[in-house]
Design a protein around this motif. Structure first.
Motif: not given
Lengths: 498, 316
Positions: A85-92, A98-100, A133-142
């Motif tokens: 779950x990513x921190x909201x409102x972060x900008x480069x 900054x998004x997923x 979604x914009x602030x959620x990334x799911x990393x799938x491992x081998x």
């Protein structure tokens, strides 16, 4: 006529350089000027990267991962899918959010064949990254990996802006645009690289207005530059350089433990070291504290018991490995060397203190009836001709987390398995630890592995090295943490009045 | 006469060729090769094979030497694996900086030293001579890294008049370099002045005792005229060789001084290349240094030929 002119010019230079609010950090020019601002480049410009970009997670005070760009994370029970779950409102720095998408981009590019990043081997465990979604990334491992957050805590796994990098997974991205506390103003790895405070930094107000990364390749020159007030900070003082700053009110000296180690390696498949009793006897004959003091100075080390997991690692197990001459003699007698044992040890000046360490062990082992003959080897070609070729030789490793160092140096199939450690049981425990989601159980497993290395392993690792740094007393906010974890955004520089 | 000059050039070319063979052979004799020294622990498997192929290390030493010399003759010194750049690109900037430092030191030191040498020689054994000679002995015996460190301590750390180490970007202009080169130039000049002054002094004393100077004195030529017309020109010829030798010495001195002041010249590049085991770079810089050394000596020979007709006769 000429001199007064030169003097005034010099004085003008010196006073204009002494501006408050600019933190001046040396850049060690490790890659001689071919440094890249891309964090996964083999020639990473670490000092800049550290301040320009941020990671998903960073090292917390207990050594465990703590929130940075990711606020929380969780895994499926098989530890194969990790959701961040990513921190909201972060900008480069360029204003992009900054998004997923950026997470997916930054993680997948580590696997590029073209970039051939040093992080590739470790990050290949990732199969793909899903943007939930914009602030959620799911990393799938081998494969299962219970400590995956540790992998993304690596100092090179920084988050880049996918848009700025054109989404190209196979190209280095040298825009220098990140989410970190400082933004790039002038990029000059051979001279002075200038950064300035990023106003929208998600971590709050940054302590100093400007930061300069000043290229000085030579450590003696860096020492002189700090003394003369040309820079504010230096890394990695040698034991001889510490007294130059210690006791001087203008400087602060800080000694912090790290995971670096220098060791002596016995090949566990070769006579006489194929007998675990011989290996243990040699290890028991050492007085680690005395050795550390002699080789690295009284604040230069933390003793270890022949396993590579350092004192700041969350999985470190404390073992008692006091010197035991009688025990060593008894083991030797049992192994058939009651009359004493003579072995050859190949050393070279390849790592800090390697030769001195061998000399001290030579002296200490004598008491147990072990005669160590030192064979000096040239440092040219050492890694090809001596290392992993002879039966007993010196080695050196940089800091790595427990899982990584144990797998790189002791898994039976590892390329750098320098002790020729061949234990199916050890490999199985390594796999089990990676699969164990419960922290305490995982820690217990890693603990067993460390004990096993102390009891029967082929490495002699008497100490982990401290790093000693010195900085101007005008600086405050530098925590006593290892170099990779210093938060320059928290450092404040008192005005010099000019 | 032209054949004499040609012969000197021939000797110089031969010397440089010989030096290049020795340097190439020395690097060949080291354990390992360019690839193992660069790759260190990674020197195994496909990575090593790829590097060996790229560097052409699978060919014979003779073929590689031929390539290297042919390249160097055209100013192409090959590729630095460590810095990932052609060596040419890296060397030019550094060469300019070193030339600036060495050139400035020589430019200031040589006329000054000659002047001091004359003054001391003319006033032999008087207080001026004694103090100058004493100072020269001191400057010659104290190693330059000690002088440099002392100057840094006083002028950079205590007084903070000059920077302790050079911090400039590549391509920095002369004015930016200026405050940085003051202390190094002083260190280098001190030794240069000491050597040249002593030689000049001895030479002046010799000439002052010669018959033609006695003759001039007896004829009543004013002392000032004797010194400038008869003594100085004749005293210059033996001093020339010493000047050439000290300029050659500058090359070694520059390496030490550059290191102490972190000056971005060829010397620091060479030391760094040695640390990094960047063998092609070491070879290139060593070759450049030997060319300069031979070149300076050739120049001194030719100047001596021009000044002294006796040397132009056959048999020399």
């Amino acid at each position: 006529m000429k001199k007064p002119l030169l003097l005034t010019a010099a004085i003008a230079m010196a006073s204009s350089a002494a501006t408050a609010e600019t933190l001046r950090i040396p850049h060690e020019l490790g890659y001689g000027g071919s440094e890249s601002i891309d964090p996964i480049s083999p020639q990473r410009f670490y000092e800049a990267i550290q301040n320009v970009y941020s990671r998903l997670v960073r090292q917390g005070e207990d050594g465990r991962p703590s929130a940075d760009l990711a606020l929380e994370w969780s895994a499926t029970p098989d530890a194969k899918e990790w959701t961040f779950k990513l921190r909201p409102g972060v900008t480069f720095h360029n204003g992009n959010a900054f998004t997923a998408e950026d997470v997916a981009f930054s993680l997948m590019r580590t696997q590029s064949e073209t970039i051939d990043s040093p992080t590739k081997g470790v990050m290949e465990v990732i199969d793909h990254v899903e943007v939930v979604d914009e602030l959620t990334a799911k990393v799938v491992l081998k494969q299962t990996h219970a400590d995956f957050p540790l992998l993304v805590m690596d100092y090179r796994i920084k988050m880049l802006d996918a848009e700025t990098c054109n989404g190209d997974l196979d190209a280095l991205c040298e825009s220098g645009i990140g989410t970190g506390p400082f933004q790039l103003v002038d990029y000059d790895p051979l001279g002075t690289t200038t950064l300035k405070r990023f106003g929208n930094y998600y971590g709050g107000t940054v302590g100093t207005e400007n930061m300069e990364l000043i290229a000085i390749a030579d450590q003696d020159a860096r020492v002189a530059a700090l003394q003369a007030g040309q820079i504010d900070f230096i890394y990695a003082l040698s034991a001889e350089q510490v007294p130059l700053f210690e006791g001087n009110p203008n400087f602060t000296v800080q000694s912090v433990p790290t995971g670096r180690w220098v060791g002596l390696v016995m090949n566990t498949q070769t006579e006489p070291f194929n007998d675990p009793r011989v290996r243990k006897a040699i290890r028991m004959s050492a007085d680690r504290d005395a050795l550390g003091k002699l080789v690295y100075g009284k604040d230069g080390y933390i003793t270890s018991c022949d396993h590579p997991v350092w004192s700041g690692d969350q999985y470190r197990t404390e073992i008692d490995c006091a010197r035991d001459i009688e025990g060593a003699k008894a083991l030797l007698a049992e192994a058939g060397y009651a009359e004493g044992l003579t072995v050859e040890l190949f050393v070279s000046d390849i790592s800090e203190g390697a030769v001195k360490m061998a000399e001290v062990l030579q002296n200490q082992a004598k008491d147990a009836g072990i005669k160590i003959e030192l064979v000096p080897a040239p440092s040219d070609g050492y890694w090809g001709d001596v290392w992993m070729k002879e039966a007993f030789f010196a080695t050196g490793w940089s800091q790595r987390p427990a899982d990584q160092i144990l797998n790189e140096a002791y898994r039976s199939t590892a390329a750098w398995n320098e002790t020729a450690w061949n234990s199916g049981d050890f490999d199985a425990k390594l796999d089990a630890a990676r699969a164990e989601l419960d922290f305490d159980k995982r820690k217990a497993l890693y603990g067993e592995l460390q004990k096993e290395l102390w009891e029967t392993g082929g490495s002699f690792i008497p100490v982990h090295l401290n790093t000693v740094r010195a900085f101007s007393s005008k600086l405050s906010g530098i925590e006593a943490v290892e170099d990779f974890s210093i938060r320059y955004e928290d450092v404040v520089k008192a005005g010099s009045g000019s | 006469m032209p054949s004499l000059i040609l012969r000197r050039f021939g000797f110089a070319a031969f010397t440089i060729g010989f030096v290049s063979i020795v340097m190439f052979a020395a690097v060949e004799a080291l354990p390992g090769n360019v690839c193992t020294s660069f790759l260190q622990r990674f020197a195994q498997g496909p990575r090593l094979e790829r590097c060996i192929e790229q560097q052409g290390l699978d060919r014979s030493a003779l073929a590689r030497y031929g390539d290297w010399v042919a390249g160097a003759a055209q100013g192409d010194f090959g590729y630095s694996l460590k810095k990932r750049k052609p060596i040419n690109e890296l060397i030019w900037e550094r060469f300019r900086n070193t030339a600036l430092l060495g050139g400035l030191a020589a430019l200031l030191a040589i006329p000054f030293a000659i002047f001091l040498g004359i003054a001391a020689g003319v006033r032999r054994d008087r207080p001026l001579d004694l103090s100058l000679s004493g100072a020269a002995m001191l400057a010659m015996t104290v190693p330059e890294f000690v002088t440099a460190t002392a100057l840094i301590y006083v002028f950079a750390i205590s007084l903070q008049w000059f920077p302790a180490v050079t911090i400039v970007s590549p391509g920095a202009g002369f004015l930016q370099m200026l405050p940085n080169i003051v202390l190094p130039v002083i260190v280098l000049s001190a030794v240069l002045i000491a050597h040249i002054m002593r030689m000049m002094r001895a030479s002046v004393i010799d000439v002052m005792a010669s018959d033609y100077v006695q003759m001039a004195r007896l004829k009543g030529v004013p002392e000032r005229q004797i010194i400038w017309k008869h003594v100085v020109p004749n005293a210059m010829i033996p001093a020339l060789n010493v000047i050439a030798l000290t300029i050659a010495w500058l090359l070694a001195g520059v390496v030490v001084v550059e290191k102490v002041f972190n000056y971005p010249g060829l010397g620091t590049l060479m030391i760094q290349a040695i640390y990094d085991r960047d063998l092609p770079m070491v070879q290139a810089i060593a070759l450049i240094f030997s060319v300069i050394y031979v070149g300076v000596n050739l120049l001194a020979d030719l100047t001596a030929l021009a000044l002294d007709p006796r040397l132009r006769r056959k048999g020399h």
